[in-house]
Design a protein around this motif. Structure first.
Motif: not given
Length: 347
Positions: A228-233, A242-243, A341-347
Motif C-alpha cells: 500500500t505505497p502512498k504515491n507513484t514515486w 507497473s503504475v 492499489w490506487s495511489l495519491e495524486s502528486e502535484s
C-alpha cells in the motif's frame, strides 16, 4: 532501554534544508531502516542521532532525555550509542581483539572486565577464533563483523549502521544480512540502519522510513510499504510493479479485477485520471474472454527461476509480469489483472 523520538527535526547546511520536519518514534528493541536514494538526508539523520551533527530545529530524545535541540546538544561520547561505518574504520596495526577492545581502553575499563566483554562481543559475531589476527588477514565480511563487535563492546543502548554492506559483493551481503538478523535477535538492541538498497531494508527491518528530498514519504512495515505505497514515486521505488493511468478513482484503496478492467477501459488521456499500482504476480495470462485485456510482448528477459515479460496495452501503457516459459517478442496475448492499489495524486 527507551524509545528514540525525533520531533519536527530539521537540518540545514549554509541555509539549504537537507532534512525537513521529520517525525519518527522508534520503539526500544526495534530494527528500523532509513531508506531512500542518494541525497535524501538519511545519512544526515544518522549523524544527528550519533551526535556528529547538531539539529537546526526540532528535538531528538532518548526516553526522557533530550539529546539534541536548537538549545542543547549531548556529545557523541555521552550518548552510549554504537556505530558501524561503511568503511569498517579498523586500526590496521591492531589485532582483532585490540580493535574490538579499543573503546573500553579509552574508557579505562579494568583489563579483566575488558577481556570479558571483548570475548562476549567476538562470540556474538562468531569471530572468537580470529582474536589475534590483523584486519589484513580477514575477508571483507569478517572485517565488518569486527566493526560490529567493536560497536557492541560498550553495551550501547542503540546501534547505528551507515550503509554497512555497500562495499561487499552480493554473496557477502547475503551472509552479513544473516549476521545482522541473528545479532538483533540475540541482543534485542535498538537498531537504526541506513541504506539505499530497498531489498536490504525490506529483508531486515521491522519498520522502514522512506525518505526523498529530505522529507518522510511513508513510515511503516515492509509489508505495508510494498502492498500500500502512498504515491507513484514510492510505488516505483519499493519492489517491482507497473503504475497505470486509469479513469478517476479515490486513492488509497484496493481495486478488484472487475472494477480495475472497467477503469482501464474508460480511461481517456483527455479526461481526469488516477494512478494505480499493479504488481507482476497479480497479472495472469488467460484465454480471451469478457475480462481479458489484449497485450503485445515487448521483451522477454531470462532471470534464472523465471522470465520477466514486458507487455504493452492497446493504449500504449506498459506492464511487467512473470512467466515460467519464454515468450516471443511482438506476439499477441491476453491478460487479467487480479487487483491493484490506487495511489495519491502528486502535484
Amino acid at each position: 532501554m527507551a524509545r528514540l523520538i525525533l520531533e519536527d527535526v530539521c537540518k540545514s547546511f549554509h541555509g539549504e534544508p537537507v532534512v525537513k520536519g521529520l517525525n519518527l518514534t522508534i520503539e526500544a528493541g526495534e530494527f528500523v531502516a532509513l531508506l531512500g536514494p542518494s541525497g535524501c538526508g538519511k545519512s544526515t539523520i544518522l549523524r544527528m542521532l550519533a551526535g556528529f551533527e547538531p539539529v537546526t530545529d526540532g528535538t531528538i530524545s532518548h526516553g526522557e532525555h533530550c539529546l539534541s535541540s536548537a538549545k542543547q546538544h549531548v556529545a557523541t561520547e555521552d550518548r552510549n550509542f554504537g556505530m558501524v561505518f561503511q568503511s569498517y574504520a579498523l586500526w590496521p596495526h591492531m589485532s582483532v581483539k585490540d580493535n574490538v577492545g579499543y573503546p573500553l581502553k579509552i574508557q579505562k575499563i579494568h583489563s579483566d572486565e575488558r577481556n570479558k566483554r571483548i570475548q562476549e562481543a567476538l562470540e556474538i559475531v562468531q569471530l572468537e577464533d580470529y582474536a589475534d589476527r590483523l584486519p589484513a588477514q580477514l575477508s571483507g565480511g569478517q572485517r565488518q563483523r569486527v566493526a560490529l563487535a567493536r560497536s557492541l563492546v560498550t553495551e550501547p543502548d542503540v546501534v547505528l549502521f551507515d550503509e554497512p554492506l555497500a562495499n561487499l559483493d552480493r554473496h557477502l551481503r547475503a551472509k552479513m544480512e544473516d549476521t545482522f538478523r541473528a545479532f538483533h535477535k540475540r541482543t534485542g538492541a535498538t537498531i537504526v540502519y541506513v541504506t539505499h538498497d530497498q531489498s536490504e531494508a525490506m529483508s531486515l527491518a521491522d519498520r522502514i522510513a522512506v525518505l526523498n528530498k529530505g522529507e518522510l514519504v511513508q513510515w511503516g512495515t515492509p509489508q505495508a510499504l510494498y502492498a500500500t505505497p502512498k504515491n507513484t514515486w514510492l510505488a516505483n521505488f519499493i519492489g517491482r510493479g507497473s503504475v497505470l493511468r486509469v479513469s478517476e478513482i479515490a486513492p488509497q484503496q484496493y481495486v478488484n479485477s472487475t472494477d480495475l478492467h472497467g477503469l482501464i477501459e474508460r480511461y481517456s488521456s483527455e479526461g481526469a485520471f488516477s494512478s494505480v499500482l499493479v504488481r507482476p504476480q497479480d497479472i495472469h495470462f488467460v484465454s480471451v474472454d469478457g475480462l481479458s485485456i489484449p497485450v503485445t510482448v515487448d521483451n522477454c528477459i531470462f532471470r534464472g527461476e523465471r522470465y520477466d515479460i514486458g507487455l504493452t496495452l492497446k493504449d500504449g501503457q506498459q506492464v511487467l509480469t512473470y512467466s515460467d516459459v519464454p515468450m516471443t517478442t511482438n506476439s499477441l496475448h491476453y491478460i487479467r489483472l487480479e487487483q491493484a492499489w490506487s495511489l495519491e495524486s502528486e502535484s
